[in-house]
Design a protein around this motif. Structure first.
Motif, PDB file in Angstrom:
ATOM      1  N   HIS A 103      50.117  44.144 -15.147  1.00 26.31           N
ATOM      2  CA  HIS A 103      50.373  45.489 -15.667  1.00 26.31           C
ATOM      3  C   HIS A 103      51.839  45.653 -16.045  1.00 26.31           C
ATOM      4  CE1 HIS A 103      46.724  46.011 -13.143  1.00 26.31           C
ATOM      5  NE2 HIS A 103      46.373  46.881 -14.072  1.00 26.31           N
TER       6      HIS A 103
ATOM      7  N   TYR B  27      44.104  40.356 -14.581  1.00 27.06           N
ATOM      8  CA  TYR B  27      45.366  41.016 -14.251  1.00 27.06           C
ATOM      9  C   TYR B  27      45.928  40.583 -12.902  1.00 27.06           C
ATOM     10  CZ  TYR B  27      45.496  44.273 -18.175  1.00 27.06           C
ATOM     11  OH  TYR B  27      45.608  44.820 -19.427  1.00 27.06           O
ATOM     12  N   LEU B  28      45.094  40.066 -12.015  1.00 25.68           N
ATOM     13  CA  LEU B  28      45.568  39.641 -10.697  1.00 25.68           C
ATOM     14  C   LEU B  28      46.233  38.277 -10.809  1.00 25.68           C
ATOM     15  CD1 LEU B  28      45.790  40.037  -7.659  1.00 25.68           C
ATOM     16  CD2 LEU B  28      43.486  39.060  -7.433  1.00 25.68           C
TER      17      LEU B  28
ATOM     18  N   THR C 159      50.695  41.734 -10.484  1.00 29.84           N
ATOM     19  CA  THR C 159      49.704  41.894 -11.547  1.00 29.84           C
ATOM     20  C   THR C 159      50.368  41.868 -12.919  1.00 29.84           C
ATOM     21  OG1 THR C 159      49.855  44.322 -11.540  1.00 29.84           O
ATOM     22  CG2 THR C 159      48.309  43.302 -10.015  1.00 29.84           C
TER      23      THR C 159
ATOM     24  N   LEU D 238      43.710  48.967  -6.788  1.00 29.15           N
ATOM     25  CA  LEU D 238      43.943  47.523  -6.697  1.00 29.15           C
ATOM     26  C   LEU D 238      42.624  46.747  -6.724  1.00 29.15           C
ATOM     27  CD1 LEU D 238      46.750  47.302  -3.976  1.00 29.15           C
ATOM     28  CD2 LEU D 238      46.999  47.081  -6.448  1.00 29.15           C
TER      29      LEU D 238
ATOM     30  N   SER E  87      55.240  50.579  -5.963  1.00 26.21           N
ATOM     31  CA  SER E  87      54.763  49.831  -7.123  1.00 26.21           C
ATOM     32  C   SER E  87      55.800  49.961  -8.223  1.00 26.21           C
ATOM     33  CB  SER E  87      53.406  50.380  -7.586  1.00 26.21           C
ATOM     34  OG  SER E  87      52.893  49.620  -8.661  1.00 26.21           O
TER      35      SER E  87
ATOM     36  N   GLU F 124      41.204  31.551  -8.872  1.00 26.86           N
ATOM     37  CA  GLU F 124      41.260  32.951  -9.282  1.00 26.86           C
ATOM     38  C   GLU F 124      40.143  33.754  -8.629  1.00 26.86           C
ATOM     39  OE1 GLU F 124      41.126  33.067 -13.511  1.00 26.86           O
ATOM     40  OE2 GLU F 124      43.035  32.019 -13.788  1.00 26.86           O
TER      41      GLU F 124
ATOM     42  N   ARG G 150      40.661  36.849  -5.945  1.00 24.68           N
ATOM     43  CA  ARG G 150      40.104  38.179  -6.210  1.00 24.68           C
ATOM     44  C   ARG G 150      39.188  38.618  -5.073  1.00 24.68           C
ATOM     45  NH1 ARG G 150      39.300  41.975  -9.976  1.00 24.68           N
ATOM     46  NH2 ARG G 150      37.237  42.915 -10.205  1.00 24.68           N
TER      47      ARG G 150
ATOM     48  N   VAL H  30      50.880  42.511  -4.008  1.00 25.35           N
ATOM     49  CA  VAL H  30      50.063  42.174  -5.171  1.00 25.35           C
ATOM     50  C   VAL H  30      50.934  42.109  -6.420  1.00 25.35           C
ATOM     51  CG1 VAL H  30      47.974  42.724  -6.469  1.00 25.35           C
ATOM     52  CG2 VAL H  30      48.182  43.464  -4.085  1.00 25.35           C
TER      53      VAL H  30
ATOM     54  N   MET I 255      40.935  46.448 -10.454  1.00 24.71           N
ATOM     55  CA  MET I 255      41.653  45.929 -11.614  1.00 24.71           C
ATOM     56  C   MET I 255      40.878  44.785 -12.276  1.00 24.71           C
ATOM     57  SD  MET I 255      44.721  43.477 -10.232  1.00 24.71           S
ATOM     58  CE  MET I 255      45.263  44.593  -8.944  1.00 24.71           C
TER      59      MET I 255
END
Length: 335
Positions: free
Chosen positions: A274, A302-303, A272, A295, A213, A185, A189, A270, A298
């Motif tokens: 969201h 969330y990634l 995520t 981006l 998006s 992770e 990132r 990406v 964030m």
């Protein structure tokens, strides 16, 4: 008669051999040209690729969510009690006013009353403000937890076309992909943030952009992401640098400098946690810059999934104008 027939047969065989001897070099020359053309096309369309992550919910994310929820649970508010001593009243047997109240006692009582209510008001205000902040923090945390726990994701795609003079972009993205650990992770990132920094530092070379998006459900997220990835990868003849899940593969391609070279294209895909789109269509330089910073900023949780693509990957290589308008027809010139 036999001699004439023999001579005719020999002449025919010699003619066939002559024809074959002429055609064979032509075939070899054609194959050689075809190989050279394919080699040049591959060098012109070289591409780099780095990716990692998954849309699957891990137990680590769940534990993070639960620990975050427990750590932000409302704490007991300690009550503050204010004690006020009664103002002593002195009575003198020989000097009393007509009302029976000693001289100076009335003013002191009023002052202490104002002081008491003023302090009490401040304390009540601070308590109410603390409760309000705790309520807002709780609401924000609950909203964040819902996004992390539901089955809705957002897939965003950003593409930036830079002028060919921005050759440092290719070198920096190559070095970044070679050292990035996309199996973790933290590494994922770092790859996202550092690649965005590379683009922001070369914003004066931006020429075209494209952004999309959209939110999508769990059962469709993986297919959608892979579809966008294959669409971009199909524009490359070969991937000369690949870092997938921390496994690095690299190919050496000699790409001679081309005076007609015009563009370098960088793509970010990406995924995520969201549950809403992160930005709208990209039409201006300011909109592209805002989307990139969104981006990069964030929260870490969330990634979920990331893929970085850039073409061409070779340092001395770039797309011609014809190649650019053929392969990247949807990109819009930035204003």
């Amino acid at each position: 008669m036999l001699r004439k027939t023999t001579n005719l047969l020999l002449t025919t065989l010699l003619a066939i051999a002559t024809i074959n001897s002429i055609e064979i070099p032509k075939t070899q020359l054609t194959s050689s040209n075809l190989l050279n053309f394919q080699s040049e096309a591959q060098a012109r369309s070289s591409g780099g690729r780095s990716r990692g992550g998954s849309f699957s919910r891990s137990s680590k994310s769940s534990s993070k969510s639960s620990s975050s929820s427990s750590s932000t649970s409302p704490k007991k508010t300690s009550r503050v009690r204010v004690y006020s001593d009664n103002n002593p009243t002195y009575y003198h047997s020989r000097s009393r006013t007509g009302s029976g109240t000693p001289m100076g006692a009335t003013g002191t009582t009023i002052f202490l009353g104002i002081l008491f209510f003023g302090v009490s008001g401040i304390i009540i205000f601070l308590i109410l403000k603390s409760v309000s902040n705790a309520s807002n923090n709780k609401s924000t945390t609950e909203s964040s937890n819902r996004e992390l726990d539901n089955d809705i994701f957002t897939i965003s795609q950003l593409q930036v076309a830079l002028l060919a003079s921005a050759k440092d972009v290719q070198l920096e993205l190559t070095e970044l992909s070679l050292r990035a650990n996309t199996s973790t992770e933290e590494g994922l990132r770092e790859l996202l943030q550092e690649s965005i920094l590379v683009l922001l530092r070369h914003s004066e070379y931006w020429s075209h952009g494209l952004g999309s998006s959209e939110k999508i459900k769990l059962d469709q997220a993986e297919a959608k992401f892979e579809s966008l990835s294959l669409e971009q990868r199909s524009k490359l003849s070969q991937e000369t640098l690949r870092n997938v899940g921390g496994n690095i593969q690299e190919k050496t391609v000699l790409a001679p400098e081309d005076e007609s070279a015009m563009y370098i294209v960088v793509t970010l895909l990406v995924g995520t946690a969201h549950d809403r789109p992160l930005f709208k269509d990209i039409q201006t330089t300011e909109a592209l810059e805002t989307a990139l910073k969104t981006l990069a900023a964030m929260p870490p949780d969330y990634l979920l999934k990331l893929e970085l693509l850039w073409s061409p990957q070779a340092e001395n290589d770039s797309l011609t104008y014809d190649e650019f308008i053929t392969e990247y027809t949807q990109m819009v010139q930035l204003v």
